[in-house]
Scaffold this motif. Structure first.
Motif, PDB file in Angstrom:
ATOM      1  N   MET A 147       5.018 -20.048  99.435  1.00  0.00           N
ATOM      2  CA  MET A 147       5.359 -19.873  97.911  1.00  0.00           C
ATOM      3  C   MET A 147       6.973 -19.630  98.235  1.00  0.00           C
ATOM      4  SD  MET A 147       2.861 -19.928  95.677  1.00  0.00           S
ATOM      5  CE  MET A 147       3.526 -19.011  94.504  1.00  0.00           C
ATOM      6  N   PHE A 148       7.663 -20.557  97.329  1.00  0.00           N
ATOM      7  CA  PHE A 148       9.213 -20.308  97.153  1.00  0.00           C
ATOM      8  C   PHE A 148       9.692 -19.317  96.276  1.00  0.00           C
ATOM      9  CE2 PHE A 148       8.533 -24.654  98.828  1.00  0.00           C
ATOM     10  CZ  PHE A 148       8.865 -24.416  99.748  1.00  0.00           C
ATOM     11  N   LYS A 149      10.693 -18.736  96.424  1.00  0.00           N
ATOM     12  CA  LYS A 149      11.231 -17.680  95.479  1.00  0.00           C
ATOM     13  C   LYS A 149      12.181 -18.380  94.289  1.00  0.00           C
ATOM     14  CE  LYS A 149      10.420 -13.815  98.388  1.00  0.00           C
ATOM     15  NZ  LYS A 149      10.873 -13.213  99.747  1.00  0.00           N
ATOM     16  N   ILE A 150      12.305 -19.691  94.582  1.00  0.00           N
ATOM     17  CA  ILE A 150      12.999 -20.648  93.440  1.00  0.00           C
ATOM     18  C   ILE A 150      12.211 -21.234  92.756  1.00  0.00           C
ATOM     19  CG2 ILE A 150      14.957 -22.141  93.100  1.00  0.00           C
ATOM     20  CD1 ILE A 150      16.281 -20.947  95.622  1.00  0.00           C
ATOM     21  N   LYS A 151      12.546 -21.437  91.590  1.00  0.00           N
ATOM     22  CA  LYS A 151      11.375 -22.020  90.679  1.00  0.00           C
ATOM     23  C   LYS A 151      12.273 -22.899  89.706  1.00  0.00           C
ATOM     24  CE  LYS A 151       7.610 -18.873  90.263  1.00  0.00           C
ATOM     25  NZ  LYS A 151       6.844 -18.081  89.460  1.00  0.00           N
ATOM     26  N   LYS A 152      11.621 -23.762  88.944  1.00  0.00           N
ATOM     27  CA  LYS A 152      12.565 -24.792  87.920  1.00  0.00           C
ATOM     28  C   LYS A 152      12.970 -23.868  86.841  1.00  0.00           C
ATOM     29  CE  LYS A 152      11.723 -28.611  84.809  1.00  0.00           C
ATOM     30  NZ  LYS A 152      10.733 -29.620  84.375  1.00  0.00           N
ATOM     31  N   ASP A 153      14.411 -24.211  86.468  1.00  0.00           N
ATOM     32  CA  ASP A 153      15.099 -23.574  85.415  1.00  0.00           C
ATOM     33  C   ASP A 153      15.703 -22.187  85.888  1.00  0.00           C
ATOM     34  OD1 ASP A 153      14.513 -25.660  83.563  1.00  0.00           O
ATOM     35  OD2 ASP A 153      12.783 -24.613  82.850  1.00  0.00           O
ATOM     36  N   ASP A 154      15.513 -21.712  87.032  1.00  0.00           N
ATOM     37  CA  ASP A 154      16.588 -20.929  87.651  1.00  0.00           C
ATOM     38  C   ASP A 154      17.946 -20.975  87.797  1.00  0.00           C
ATOM     39  OD1 ASP A 154      14.153 -19.055  87.869  1.00  0.00           O
ATOM     40  OD2 ASP A 154      13.831 -19.755  89.928  1.00  0.00           O
ATOM     41  N   GLN A 155      18.886 -19.852  87.753  1.00  0.00           N
ATOM     42  CA  GLN A 155      20.117 -20.080  87.887  1.00  0.00           C
ATOM     43  C   GLN A 155      20.072 -19.736  89.535  1.00  0.00           C
ATOM     44  OE1 GLN A 155      22.852 -21.154  86.148  1.00  0.00           O
ATOM     45  NE2 GLN A 155      21.487 -21.883  84.645  1.00  0.00           N
ATOM     46  N   ILE A 156      21.001 -20.768  90.201  1.00  0.00           N
ATOM     47  CA  ILE A 156      21.111 -20.462  91.734  1.00  0.00           C
ATOM     48  C   ILE A 156      22.553 -20.681  91.842  1.00  0.00           C
ATOM     49  CG2 ILE A 156      18.901 -21.044  92.050  1.00  0.00           C
ATOM     50  CD1 ILE A 156      21.665 -23.411  93.036  1.00  0.00           C
ATOM     51  N   MET A 157      22.742 -20.282  93.246  1.00  0.00           N
ATOM     52  CA  MET A 157      24.238 -20.356  93.704  1.00  0.00           C
ATOM     53  C   MET A 157      24.017 -20.937  95.117  1.00  0.00           C
ATOM     54  SD  MET A 157      27.351 -17.647  94.761  1.00  0.00           S
ATOM     55  CE  MET A 157      28.192 -17.726  93.047  1.00  0.00           C
ATOM     56  N   VAL A 158      24.969 -21.613  95.511  1.00  0.00           N
ATOM     57  CA  VAL A 158      24.751 -22.680  96.791  1.00  0.00           C
ATOM     58  C   VAL A 158      25.533 -21.575  97.743  1.00  0.00           C
ATOM     59  CG1 VAL A 158      25.253 -24.340  98.271  1.00  0.00           C
ATOM     60  CG2 VAL A 158      24.783 -24.671  95.745  1.00  0.00           C
ATOM     61  N   VAL A 159      25.110 -21.100  99.121  1.00  0.00           N
ATOM     62  CA  VAL A 159      25.564 -20.146  99.666  1.00  0.00           C
ATOM     63  C   VAL A 159      26.164 -20.792 100.929  1.00  0.00           C
ATOM     64  CG1 VAL A 159      24.566 -18.071  98.933  1.00  0.00           C
ATOM     65  CG2 VAL A 159      23.454 -19.183 100.550  1.00  0.00           C
ATOM     66  N   SER A 160      25.923 -21.888 101.302  1.00  0.00           N
ATOM     67  CA  SER A 160      26.380 -22.793 102.513  1.00  0.00           C
ATOM     68  C   SER A 160      26.239 -24.402 102.119  1.00  0.00           C
ATOM     69  CB  SER A 160      25.730 -22.479 103.755  1.00  0.00           C
ATOM     70  OG  SER A 160      24.450 -22.833 103.658  1.00  0.00           O
ATOM     71  N   GLY A 161      27.108 -25.168 102.805  1.00  0.00           N
ATOM     72  CA  GLY A 161      27.306 -26.477 102.817  1.00  0.00           C
ATOM     73  C   GLY A 161      28.466 -26.948 101.922  1.00  0.00           C
ATOM     74  N   ARG A 162      28.397 -28.276 101.530  1.00  0.00           N
ATOM     75  CA  ARG A 162      29.869 -28.777 100.918  1.00  0.00           C
ATOM     76  C   ARG A 162      29.792 -28.187  99.413  1.00  0.00           C
ATOM     77  NH1 ARG A 162      28.550 -34.840  99.906  1.00  0.00           N
ATOM     78  NH2 ARG A 162      27.740 -34.144  98.282  1.00  0.00           N
ATOM     79  N   GLU A 163      28.639 -27.780  98.756  1.00  0.00           N
ATOM     80  CA  GLU A 163      28.835 -27.168  97.504  1.00  0.00           C
ATOM     81  C   GLU A 163      28.802 -25.584  97.314  1.00  0.00           C
ATOM     82  OE1 GLU A 163      28.809 -29.320  94.853  1.00  0.00           O
ATOM     83  OE2 GLU A 163      28.597 -31.020  96.068  1.00  0.00           O
ATOM     84  N   LYS A 164      29.328 -25.126  98.551  1.00  0.00           N
ATOM     85  CA  LYS A 164      29.309 -23.658  98.757  1.00  0.00           C
ATOM     86  C   LYS A 164      30.003 -23.078  97.577  1.00  0.00           C
ATOM     87  CE  LYS A 164      30.580 -19.786 101.819  1.00  0.00           C
ATOM     88  NZ  LYS A 164      31.031 -19.581 103.236  1.00  0.00           N
TER      89      LYS A 164
END
Length: 105
Positions: free
Chosen positions: A1-18
């Motif tokens: 089970m993932f803690k991220i679902k469709k329509d959630d607001q998220i932030m990228v914490v690593s990678g090119r889009e950090k």
């Protein structure tokens, strides 16, 4: 089970889009990735088809690993860890581990 679902607001914490934020369009559980609106844009060469009438070089969102994302809490105004808890009525909900705010609507 993932803690991220469709329509959630998220932030990228690593990678090119950090540091960038966006809304989850689609979750791909088999590969543990998500597609985020207007993030991780890639160019692809596309043959003409029913969906792409003219073909050519198109830009689309590529999947990002769930490990590189964190949920954004509206109350905390920042990226937070999410936990799961069981409410008194028997429903499982996700909540912010910083402030205790419930993410489910």
């Amino acid at each position: 089970m993932f803690k991220i679902k469709k329509d959630d607001q998220i932030m990228v914490v690593s990678g090119r889009e950090k540091g960038k934020t966006g809304k989850v369009i689609r979750v791909i559980p088999d590969k543990a990735t998500v597609v985020v609106e207007k993030l991780n844009i890639v160019k692809r060469h596309q043959k003409p088809s029913a969906k792409y009438k003219h073909g050519g070089i198109i830009e689309k969102e590529a999947p990002i690993s769930i490990a590189n994302l964190m949920l954004i809490c509206e109350k905390c105004k920042g990226p937070v860890r999410a936990g799961r808890k069981l409410l008194g009525d028997g429903n499982k909900v996700r909540y912010c581990k910083k402030c205790g705010e419930v993410f489910e609507k």
